[in-house]
Scaffold this motif. Structure first.
Motif, mmCIF file in Angstrom:
data_model
loop_
_atom_site.group_PDB
_atom_site.id
_atom_site.type_symbol
_atom_site.label_atom_id
_atom_site.label_comp_id
_atom_site.label_asym_id
_atom_site.label_seq_id
_atom_site.Cartn_x
_atom_site.Cartn_y
_atom_site.Cartn_z
ATOM 1 N N HIS A 174 57.805 0.848 48.061
ATOM 2 C CA HIS A 174 56.828 1.267 47.055
ATOM 3 C C HIS A 174 56.148 2.560 47.499
ATOM 4 C CE1 HIS A 174 53.242 0.021 44.283
ATOM 5 N NE2 HIS A 174 54.080 0.839 43.676
ATOM 6 N N GLY A 175 55.914 2.689 48.793
ATOM 7 C CA GLY A 175 55.368 3.932 49.326
ATOM 8 C C GLY A 175 56.352 5.079 49.171
ATOM 9 N N GLU A 176 57.628 4.804 49.390
ATOM 10 C CA GLU A 176 58.652 5.829 49.177
ATOM 11 C C GLU A 176 58.606 6.334 47.735
ATOM 12 O OE1 GLU A 176 62.497 4.343 50.079
ATOM 13 O OE2 GLU A 176 61.924 3.605 52.059
ATOM 14 N N LEU A 177 58.573 5.401 46.789
ATOM 15 C CA LEU A 177 58.545 5.771 45.375
ATOM 16 C C LEU A 177 57.305 6.594 45.059
ATOM 17 C CD1 LEU A 177 59.693 5.614 42.521
ATOM 18 C CD2 LEU A 177 58.495 3.435 42.237
ATOM 19 N N THR A 178 56.163 6.167 45.592
ATOM 20 C CA THR A 178 54.924 6.923 45.375
ATOM 21 C C THR A 178 55.059 8.341 45.917
ATOM 22 O OG1 THR A 178 53.618 4.886 45.487
ATOM 23 C CG2 THR A 178 52.442 6.958 45.835
ATOM 24 N N GLY A 179 55.613 8.471 47.126
ATOM 25 C CA GLY A 179 55.779 9.793 47.728
ATOM 26 C C GLY A 179 56.654 10.706 46.899
ATOM 27 N N LEU A 180 57.759 10.169 46.369
ATOM 28 C CA LEU A 180 58.646 10.999 45.549
ATOM 29 C C LEU A 180 58.012 11.341 44.205
ATOM 30 C CD1 LEU A 180 62.305 9.799 46.145
ATOM 31 C CD2 LEU A 180 61.023 11.623 47.230
ATOM 32 N N MET A 185 59.079 11.959 54.901
ATOM 33 C CA MET A 185 59.471 11.166 56.062
ATOM 34 C C MET A 185 59.218 9.692 55.813
ATOM 35 S SD MET A 185 58.389 11.369 60.070
ATOM 36 C CE MET A 185 57.827 9.808 60.731
ATOM 37 N N ASP A 186 60.256 8.906 56.018
ATOM 38 C CA ASP A 186 60.138 7.457 56.009
ATOM 39 C C ASP A 186 59.484 7.053 57.324
ATOM 40 O OD1 ASP A 186 60.736 4.697 56.501
ATOM 41 O OD2 ASP A 186 62.339 4.777 55.019
ATOM 42 N N GLY A 187 58.262 6.529 57.253
ATOM 43 C CA GLY A 187 57.491 6.223 58.457
ATOM 44 C C GLY A 187 57.643 4.811 58.971
ATOM 45 N N ALA A 188 58.721 4.122 58.569
ATOM 46 C CA ALA A 188 58.914 2.749 59.015
ATOM 47 C C ALA A 188 59.047 2.652 60.523
ATOM 48 C CB ALA A 188 60.149 2.155 58.341
ATOM 49 N N ASN A 189 59.460 3.735 61.167
ATOM 50 C CA ASN A 189 59.681 3.706 62.616
ATOM 51 C C ASN A 189 58.567 4.393 63.393
ATOM 52 O OD1 ASN A 189 62.061 2.348 62.113
ATOM 53 N ND2 ASN A 189 63.328 4.176 62.234
ATOM 54 N N MET A 190 57.357 4.424 62.827
ATOM 55 C CA MET A 190 56.227 5.017 63.543
ATOM 56 C C MET A 190 55.874 4.256 64.811
ATOM 57 S SD MET A 190 54.778 7.887 62.696
ATOM 58 C CE MET A 190 53.085 7.766 63.314
ATOM 59 N N ASN A 191 56.437 3.075 64.981
ATOM 60 C CA ASN A 191 56.228 2.314 66.210
ATOM 61 C C ASN A 191 56.693 3.100 67.430
ATOM 62 O OD1 ASN A 191 55.058 -0.301 66.640
ATOM 63 N ND2 ASN A 191 56.963 -0.923 67.623
ATOM 64 N N ALA A 192 57.545 4.108 67.194
ATOM 65 C CA ALA A 192 58.046 4.937 68.297
ATOM 66 C C ALA A 192 57.277 6.234 68.451
ATOM 67 C CB ALA A 192 59.525 5.249 68.060
ATOM 68 N N ILE A 241 51.682 9.535 70.121
ATOM 69 C CA ILE A 241 52.444 10.508 70.909
ATOM 70 C C ILE A 241 52.809 11.735 70.085
ATOM 71 C CG2 ILE A 241 54.625 10.897 72.130
ATOM 72 C CD1 ILE A 241 54.487 8.054 73.131
ATOM 73 N N ALA A 242 53.317 11.527 68.884
ATOM 74 C CA ALA A 242 53.720 12.636 68.017
ATOM 75 C C ALA A 242 53.210 12.390 66.607
ATOM 76 C CB ALA A 242 55.237 12.787 68.008
ATOM 77 N N ARG A 243 52.791 13.461 65.930
ATOM 78 C CA ARG A 243 52.263 13.349 64.574
ATOM 79 C C ARG A 243 53.204 14.075 63.608
ATOM 80 N NH1 ARG A 243 46.114 14.836 64.132
ATOM 81 N NH2 ARG A 243 47.021 16.938 64.142
ATOM 82 N N PRO A 244 53.754 13.365 62.628
ATOM 83 C CA PRO A 244 54.703 13.986 61.698
ATOM 84 C C PRO A 244 54.174 15.240 61.024
ATOM 85 C CG PRO A 244 54.779 11.613 61.480
ATOM 86 C CD PRO A 244 53.641 11.913 62.413
ATOM 87 N N GLY A 245 52.880 15.273 60.703
ATOM 88 C CA GLY A 245 52.331 16.469 60.077
ATOM 89 C C GLY A 245 52.461 17.685 60.952
ATOM 90 N N ASP A 246 52.473 17.489 62.259
ATOM 91 C CA ASP A 246 52.567 18.616 63.188
ATOM 92 C C ASP A 246 53.970 19.191 63.258
ATOM 93 O OD1 ASP A 246 49.903 18.237 63.739
ATOM 94 O OD2 ASP A 246 50.237 17.118 65.594
ATOM 95 N N PHE A 247 54.985 18.409 62.873
ATOM 96 C CA PHE A 247 56.333 18.994 62.886
ATOM 97 C C PHE A 247 56.865 19.237 61.477
ATOM 98 C CE2 PHE A 247 57.086 14.499 64.465
ATOM 99 C CZ PHE A 247 57.631 13.949 63.304
ATOM 100 N N GLY A 248 55.954 19.360 60.491
ATOM 101 C CA GLY A 248 56.343 19.908 59.200
ATOM 102 C C GLY A 248 56.501 18.947 58.054
ATOM 103 N N VAL A 249 56.190 17.665 58.248
ATOM 104 C CA VAL A 249 56.325 16.683 57.170
ATOM 105 C C VAL A 249 55.254 16.929 56.113
ATOM 106 C CG1 VAL A 249 56.120 14.226 56.611
ATOM 107 C CG2 VAL A 249 57.434 14.951 58.620
ATOM 108 N N ASP A 250 55.636 16.859 54.832
ATOM 109 C CA ASP A 250 54.703 17.069 53.726
ATOM 110 C C ASP A 250 54.126 15.758 53.200
ATOM 111 O OD1 ASP A 250 55.022 20.029 53.232
ATOM 112 O OD2 ASP A 250 57.104 19.389 53.022
ATOM 113 N N VAL A 251 54.920 14.716 53.200
ATOM 114 C CA VAL A 251 54.482 13.421 52.688
ATOM 115 C C VAL A 251 55.270 12.330 53.408
ATOM 116 C CG1 VAL A 251 56.101 13.644 50.752
ATOM 117 C CG2 VAL A 251 54.271 11.959 50.616
ATOM 118 N N MET A 252 54.629 11.216 53.671
ATOM 119 C CA MET A 252 55.288 10.116 54.371
ATOM 120 C C MET A 252 54.611 8.808 54.001
ATOM 121 S SD MET A 252 53.712 10.439 58.241
ATOM 122 C CE MET A 252 54.431 8.859 58.732
#
Length: 494
Positions: free
Chosen positions: A148-154, A250-257, A261-272
């Protein structure tokens, strides 16, 4: 060889088979008020004198029946769930206690804002924390789950392009992405174009560059991807997309990794999106509950779902006056109990604790990987993150497939890993131990998997016939999928 875990359970008949006429689970005193004829009071068409076939059993029979049935279920409170791509970790009981605080658990979704200030503060605080963890500018908590989050993001991306007079029609998806990604893109009205991975299991940058043109609205990337590998070229991927006027989802289902440590916004992600029921430890499985908040960069904030929380001189309020919004994507504001559990988890850990959880998750996955290397084939040799993916290529030479290994693992007392996914790995064994598992538990799991690999070499037919210690043996899987009617018959335990 690892010691096989065996569970002692009793054969349990159906509750209807326990029934005896006249049994009751309660004793009621005689009426101390005049008896009323139900048919006369309610109408004969609304009254049944009896329920045909209703079981008549005692209280202890009811309690034992359902307690025994519950003992047949595998649960996170019993042992490891090595399901890859799903992060089935233990959920701290503190989260449950917080979510059950009376003023939280009993709150009504229609109660006025003036009586909901604390609840609104919970939501606003969680939005701020998730935005900081992801390096994003704004967060909506409305979506009810990851897809549902994926759909919202798109839908946000589509609204953004349409507002710029450039609707576009194509979404690019790597073959290593989560399976829901192409389905979500299709539901959002986009055509899907798959981008093949390179030999290292990552996005092929050259192929991506060739695919990006003025028809591409976005790329949906899972990072770390479903092979358990971090997309090390992610910044270059973002640059290519942005140069072509496309967005990076970015699909953030694997943010457990990544958390801490790393922030998706810092490497260019627009929505996740984030799966709170994975990374932020709220119960899931069996269809719910879930929550899939969506985080965006500033240029997508005006399009977020209604309503938005804001602060005015009279307190926290919902803002409904947002002309660019895509509107509601869910009834009310979000799955509130799940949101409370996630905030409790974040507050209990703090920044250092979240980072440590991520480090432990990555450490555990690599510990399992090292323990199983040499026993199972590793298709990609890049560094593993939160999960590791093997293949059954070595075992399949003896006629044993990944599904056979998974079924044999049940005999050792473990829930199976994720079978045959991701699809880019033939005969995949996808294993994610999560940070909540101890070295003792991981050692037992590794020992079981090693023992099964040895069994395949010694007696492959045994593994192909597993499991042996379950109440139901092998089924015709095609028939079971088409006609899911289970009939239990006792069998020999030889």
């Amino acid at each position: 060889m690892s010691r096989v875990r065996r569970h002692v359970t009793l054969d349990e008949p159906l509750l209807f088979e326990r029934s005896s006429p006249g049994k009751s689970g309660c004793q009621l005193p005689p009426l101390d008020v005049p008896e009323v004829d139900a048919e006369q009071a309610l109408g004969s068409n609304l009254v049944r004198r009896e329920v045909r076939g209703f079981p008549e059993v005692s209280e202890v029979e009811v309690v034992r029946h359902f307690t025994r049935l519950s003992s047949w279920n595998y649960a996170i409170d019993l042992g490891l769930y090595p399901l890859g791509s799903c992060t089935m970790k233990y959920n701290p009981r503190l989260n449950e206690a917080v979510a059950r605080i009376d003023g939280i658990a009993s709150a009504h979704p229609y109660q006025p804002e003036s009586l909901s200030q604390g609840l609104l503060e919970i939501q606003r605080t969680l939005e701020a924390f998730l935005g900081e963890i992801c390096g994003m500018d704004a967060v909506t908590l409305q979506p009810a789950a990851g897809a549902h989050g994926e759909l919202t993001g798109l839908l946000l991306i589509r609204a953004y392009h349409e507002a710029n007079g450039d609707p576009r029609r194509v979404v690019l998806i790597p073959d290593s992405a989560h399976g829901t990604n192409p389905a979500t893109a299709s539901i959002a009205g986009y055509d899907v174009l798959e981008i093949a991975s390179n030999a290292s299991g990552m996005i092929d940058v050259a192929r991506l560059k060739a695919a990006v043109d003025d028809s591409v609205a976005a790329l949906m990337v899972t990072n770390p991807n479903t092979v358990g590998i971090f997309e090390r070229d992610i910044q270059e991927v973002a640059r290519i997309l942005h140069a072509g006027g496309a967005q990076l989802y970015m699909d953030g289902a694997n943010m457990n990794a990544l958390a801490g440590i790393a922030r998706p916004g810092d490497f260019g992600v627009d929505v996740m999106h984030l799966n709170l029921h994975k990374t932020f430890s709220t119960p899931h499985g069996g269809g719910g509950p879930g929550a899939g908040p969506v985080a965006v960069r500033e240029h997508l904030e005006p399009f977020l779902p209604l309503p938005r929380i804001f602060d005015d001189p009279h307190g926290l309020r919902f803002d409904w006056d947002r002309p660019k919004s895509i509107g509601r994507v869910r009834a009310f504001y979000g799955n509130f109990g799940v949101l409370v559990r996630a905030l409790s988890y974040i507050l209990a850990h703090g920044g250092d604790g979240l980072r440590n959880a991520t480090v432990d998750a990555v450490l555990n996955a690599n510990y399992v990987r090292k323990g199983l290397e040499g026993h199972y084939d590793l298709p990609y040799n890049a560094a593993s993150m939160h999960e590791c993916v093997f293949s059954d290529s070595r075992q399949s030479r003896r006629g044993v497939k990944t599904g056979d290994i998974a079924k044999r693992l049940i005999d050792y007392g473990f829930h199976p890993y994720t079978v045959s996914f991701p699809l880019i790995v033939r005969g995949a064994l996808m294993i994610e131990p999560t940070e909540t598992e101890s070295k003792r538990e991981l050692d037992a799991f590794i020992s079981a998997m090693q023992a099964i690999a040895e069994e395949v070499e010694r007696d492959a037919d045994l593994v192909r016939k597993a499991p042996f210690n379950t109440r139901t043996s092998r089924v015709d899987e095609t028939r079971a999928a088409r006609k899911p009617v289970v009939v239990w018959e006792p069998r020999s335990r030889k």
